[in-house]
Design a protein around this motif. Structure first.
Motif, PDB file in Angstrom:
ATOM      1  N   TYR A  81       0.808  -1.226   0.000  1.00 19.27           N
ATOM      2  CA  TYR A  81       0.000   0.000   0.000  1.00 19.27           C
ATOM      3  C   TYR A  81       0.839   1.273   0.000  1.00 19.27           C
ATOM      4  O   TYR A  81       0.286   2.373   0.035  1.00 19.27           O
ATOM      5  N   PHE A 109      -5.248   0.639   8.805  1.00 20.87           N
ATOM      6  CA  PHE A 109      -4.984   2.008   8.385  1.00 20.87           C
ATOM      7  C   PHE A 109      -5.260   2.995   9.522  1.00 20.87           C
ATOM      8  O   PHE A 109      -6.115   2.755  10.383  1.00 20.87           O
ATOM      9  N   TYR A 112      -6.254   7.042  10.892  1.00 26.55           N
ATOM     10  CA  TYR A 112      -7.444   7.867  10.642  1.00 26.55           C
ATOM     11  C   TYR A 112      -7.346   8.657   9.336  1.00 26.55           C
ATOM     12  O   TYR A 112      -8.349   9.149   8.811  1.00 26.55           O
ATOM     13  N   LYS A 113      -6.126   8.778   8.803  1.00 28.17           N
ATOM     14  CA  LYS A 113      -5.933   9.454   7.516  1.00 28.17           C
ATOM     15  C   LYS A 113      -6.055   8.475   6.337  1.00 28.17           C
ATOM     16  O   LYS A 113      -5.785   8.844   5.204  1.00 28.17           O
ATOM     17  N   LYS A 114      -6.411   7.221   6.633  1.00 22.79           N
ATOM     18  CA  LYS A 114      -6.523   6.170   5.625  1.00 22.79           C
ATOM     19  C   LYS A 114      -5.161   5.765   5.068  1.00 22.79           C
ATOM     20  O   LYS A 114      -5.060   5.221   3.962  1.00 22.79           O
ATOM     21  N   GLU A 115      -4.100   6.016   5.840  1.00 20.65           N
ATOM     22  CA  GLU A 115      -2.755   5.621   5.441  1.00 20.65           C
ATOM     23  C   GLU A 115      -2.415   4.279   6.074  1.00 20.65           C
ATOM     24  O   GLU A 115      -2.772   4.012   7.224  1.00 20.65           O
ATOM     25  N   GLN A 164      -9.735  -2.403  13.390  1.00 21.12           N
ATOM     26  CA  GLN A 164      -9.552  -1.205  12.574  1.00 21.12           C
ATOM     27  C   GLN A 164     -10.227   0.013  13.202  1.00 21.12           C
ATOM     28  O   GLN A 164      -9.696   1.114  13.176  1.00 21.12           O
ATOM     29  N   SER A 205      -7.973   3.353  14.249  1.00 14.60           N
ATOM     30  CA  SER A 205      -8.294   4.686  13.700  1.00 14.60           C
ATOM     31  C   SER A 205      -8.328   5.754  14.776  1.00 14.60           C
ATOM     32  O   SER A 205      -8.225   6.954  14.473  1.00 14.60           O
TER      33      SER A 205
END
Length: 250
Positions: A145, A205, A207-210, A244, A248
């Motif tokens: 990713y 991931f 909280y920034k979806k990273e 998840q 987050s």
């Protein structure tokens, strides 16, 4: 104290999280590739503060009583970390295989939590274990990713003896597998990091979806067949969805 000095000091302290036995100054110096004088000064500071203690007979050091203060706070609190560990323990009990949480740490994946199986013979993973970020299911599922430039930087870091062209070629050889991981949103490896072990991993991931971490089931290869792999993956995905929501928040 400069930021670099502080980082070196924390890295020295982390050495004690990856070794079961006491460590000597010269041993730490070799591990860290730092002068013994620098290591000794840092060790003296941690010892005076109670974070390390010295064995009177061997003159080596190990974690001191102060570290238990942090352990007590973390183990007794109902923060996201403790909830994550409970979920991992429940999964490990259901499937009777080890479950571990791995975080990205620069060029490596670092094992931060382990829920072990009850088997007498099992694949053991140690807390604090560092693995190159492109090897094994727990790391490769994160590596997939990252953007291509970062992937190439990591390949170059671990293959500095190769030419730029060889590094690019190596990454290209992984391209199809990495695309499949992103498409599936999981990764399975057999005998890749350890010839006797399998790994089934899913990404986690922030909280920034990273991409930031992974959740992995690992065991011995002779305990794995297609049906069991499918069942464990289904359970892993369900638990990862619960974890998840807590990751987050961190």
């Amino acid at each position: 104290m400069t930021v670099k000095t502080l980082k070196n000091s924390l890295d020295i302290l982390e050495c004690f999280a990856t070794k079961e036995n006491a460590l000597g100054v010269r041993e730490i110096s070799r591990m860290m590739k730092l002068p013994t004088s620098v290591v000794q000064r840092t060790i003296n500071t941690f010892t005076e503060a109670g974070y390390l203690i010295q064995d009177e007979h061997t003159k080596k050091y190990k974690l001191g009583y102060k570290m238990y203060l942090f352990y007590d706070v973390l183990s007794n609190s109902k923060d996201p970390h403790s909830t994550i560990y409970e979920l991992m323990q429940n999964l490990a009990s259901e499937i009777n295989e080890s479950v571990f949480l791995t975080y990205m740490d620069n060029e490596y994946g670092v094992t931060t939590k382990i829920a072990e199986s009850n088997k007498n013979v099992k694949y053991a993973v140690s807390l604090g274990t560092k693995t190159p970020l492109y090897i094994g299911a727990s790391c490769k599922v994160m590596f997939a990713y990252l953007d291509e430039d970062r992937q190439l930087e990591l390949i170059a870091f671990f293959h500095e003896e190769q030419s730029k062209e060889e590094q690019i070629s190596f990454l290209a050889s992984l391209k199809e597998e990495l695309q499949q991981i992103r498409q599936n949103n999981w990764c399975v490896t057999v005998g890749e990091y350890n010839e006797h072990a399998f790994g089934i991993s899913v990404p986690l991931f922030n909280y920034k979806k990273e991409i930031t971490a992974s959740l992995t089931i690992s065991g011995l290869v002779y305990d794995l067949d297609d049906q069991r792999e499918k069942n464990m993956l289904e359970q892993l995905v369900k638990v990862a969805q619960q974890i998840q929501s807590h990751i987050s928040k961190l």
